[in-house]
Write an enzyme that holds these catalytic residues in place. Structure first.
Site, short mmCIF file in Angstrom:
data_model
loop_
_atom_site.label_atom_id
_atom_site.label_comp_id
_atom_site.label_asym_id
_atom_site.label_seq_id
_atom_site.Cartn_x
_atom_site.Cartn_y
_atom_site.Cartn_z
N LEU A 137 -5.77 -2.49 -8.79
CA LEU A 137 -5.70 -1.75 -7.53
C LEU A 137 -6.84 -2.23 -6.62
O LEU A 137 -7.92 -2.57 -7.10
CB LEU A 137 -5.85 -0.24 -7.77
CG LEU A 137 -4.80 0.44 -8.64
CD1 LEU A 137 -5.10 1.93 -8.74
CD2 LEU A 137 -3.39 0.22 -8.10
N ASP A 138 -6.58 -2.24 -5.32
CA ASP A 138 -7.65 -2.54 -4.37
C ASP A 138 -8.76 -1.52 -4.52
O ASP A 138 -8.55 -0.40 -5.00
CB ASP A 138 -7.11 -2.51 -2.93
CG ASP A 138 -6.14 -3.64 -2.64
OD1 ASP A 138 -6.18 -4.64 -3.38
OD2 ASP A 138 -5.35 -3.50 -1.69
N LYS A 139 -9.95 -1.89 -4.06
CA LYS A 139 -11.10 -0.99 -4.14
C LYS A 139 -10.82 0.36 -3.49
O LYS A 139 -11.15 1.41 -4.03
CB LYS A 139 -12.32 -1.65 -3.48
CG LYS A 139 -13.58 -0.80 -3.52
CD LYS A 139 -14.74 -1.52 -2.85
CE LYS A 139 -16.00 -0.64 -2.84
NZ LYS A 139 -17.14 -1.32 -2.20
N THR A 141 -7.89 1.81 -3.05
CA THR A 141 -6.75 2.52 -3.62
C THR A 141 -7.17 3.34 -4.83
O THR A 141 -7.88 2.87 -5.71
CB THR A 141 -5.65 1.52 -4.04
OG1 THR A 141 -5.30 0.72 -2.92
CG2 THR A 141 -4.42 2.26 -4.53
N ARG A 240 0.98 -2.61 1.79
CA ARG A 240 0.32 -2.55 3.10
C ARG A 240 1.02 -3.44 4.12
O ARG A 240 1.26 -3.03 5.27
CB ARG A 240 -1.15 -2.93 2.94
CG ARG A 240 -1.92 -1.98 2.03
CD ARG A 240 -3.24 -2.56 1.56
NE ARG A 240 -4.18 -2.74 2.67
CZ ARG A 240 -5.39 -3.29 2.52
NH1 ARG A 240 -5.77 -3.74 1.32
NH2 ARG A 240 -6.19 -3.42 3.55
#
Length: 312
Positions: A137-139, A141, A240
């Site tokens: 996961l992105d930072k 998220t 996104r």
């Protein structure tokens, strides 16, 4: 480390060869069977060692002893930052990642990541460090992250991911309201030239498919919406970019939207639900991560505003 797995021969499998039963019913790989054959008590039927070409009878109890050496992240140091465990068994652990925490260290003095915290948690229990994390996961998220404790589980979960049995559902707050309220976004993605961390829709890119469902509209002067999403593919920034491509970028997204807004200082994306089969028993597992406080406060509604079956 060793792990003993077992299965019982049902009536419909009467007469099946042991090797075929191990592959078909117990989901062992050829390499696992090959290694087990040469171990003391590696492959047994009703407590007695058997050759894999032997025939089985209904009611036979089959056991196999597997090597499950951990694929430890050697460079991951333990960091006592605390984690929230949503589900755990002897093979996997699902944790709730908060927004703002990286999944893996990226070098330097970056030692407070989810991987570091998991290392501390598992070592505190006398277990080895983090093996492999499925689905970064992105930072920004938040939400459910699945980590695997041993090689055998990793092999099986990778197969599940390829077959669509391992998947996540997401919740996002987006700008505007998607039309129609439910749909499929099938648009290939590739990195922006010279910007590896930014993606865009391009016919020459890799296939990317996202399913979305409108769950609720947020009563604000600038109408926003709560959307449920599921990925068929897992490209960088896929949700996104895809939502921005239909005119509904994620709220707070600095790359593909307007960036931070009052009440939402990060990209409003949450990995809400993860579904998989227990790697060795085949039992269905579905784990949910509660909607985080910042998204709940922004929506000004409880997490019960949507049906648990509403998201894709």
């Amino acid at each position: 480390m060793e792990k003993r797995v077992s299965g019982i021969v049902e009536k419909e499998d009467e007469g099946i060869r042991l090797g075929h039963f191990l592959r078909k019913n117990m989901h062992l790989t050829k390499n696992e069977i090959s290694r087990a054959k040469f171990r003391q008590g590696g492959i047994c039927v009703n407590g007695e060692r058997r050759k894999v070409n032997g025939l089985l009878k209904a009611g036979d109890f089959v056991e196999a002893l597997l090597e499950t050496e951990d694929e430890v992240s050697k460079g991951v140091e333990a960091f006592e930052g605390g984690i929230t465990v949503l589900y755990e068994d002897q093979d996997v652990v699902v944790v709730d990642k908060p927004s703002g925490l990286k999944v893996h260290p990226t070098g330097g003095t970056d030692d407070d990541t989810l991987a570091n915290r998991l290392a501390a948690y598992l070592r505190g229990k006398g277990e080895d460090s983090v093996i492999r994390i499925f689905g970064r996961l992105d930072k920004d998220t938040s939400g459910a992250v699945l980590a695997v404790k041993n090689r055998g589980a990793a092999v099986r979960l990778e197969r599940q991911r390829e077959q669509g049995q391992l998947f996540k559902s997401y919740l996002a707050i987006v700008e505007g309201t998607p039309e129609p309220g439910e749909g499929k976004i099938d648009k290939p993605l590739r990195p922006v030239p010279g910007q590896r961390n930014r993606m865009y829709v391009d016919t020459e890119g890799k296939r990317a498919v996202t399913y979305y469902t409108l769950l609720d509209e947020v009563p604000r002067p600038e109408k926003d919406s709560l959307v449920g999403l599921r990925l068929e593919t897992g490209r960088t920034h896929q949700i996104r970019v895809h939502m921005a491509s239909i005119g509904c970028p994620l709220l707070g997204d600095p790359l593909y939207g307007k960036g931070a807004v009052q009440g939402m200082e990060r990209t409003a994306l949450h990995a809400w639900r993860i579904h998989f089969l227990q790697p060795f028993t085949g039992e269905e597992v579905q784990v949910e991560a509660p909607l985080p406080e910042d998204m709940r406060l922004f929506l000004s509604i409880s997490s019960d505003c949507f049906s648990k079956n509403a998201a894709p």
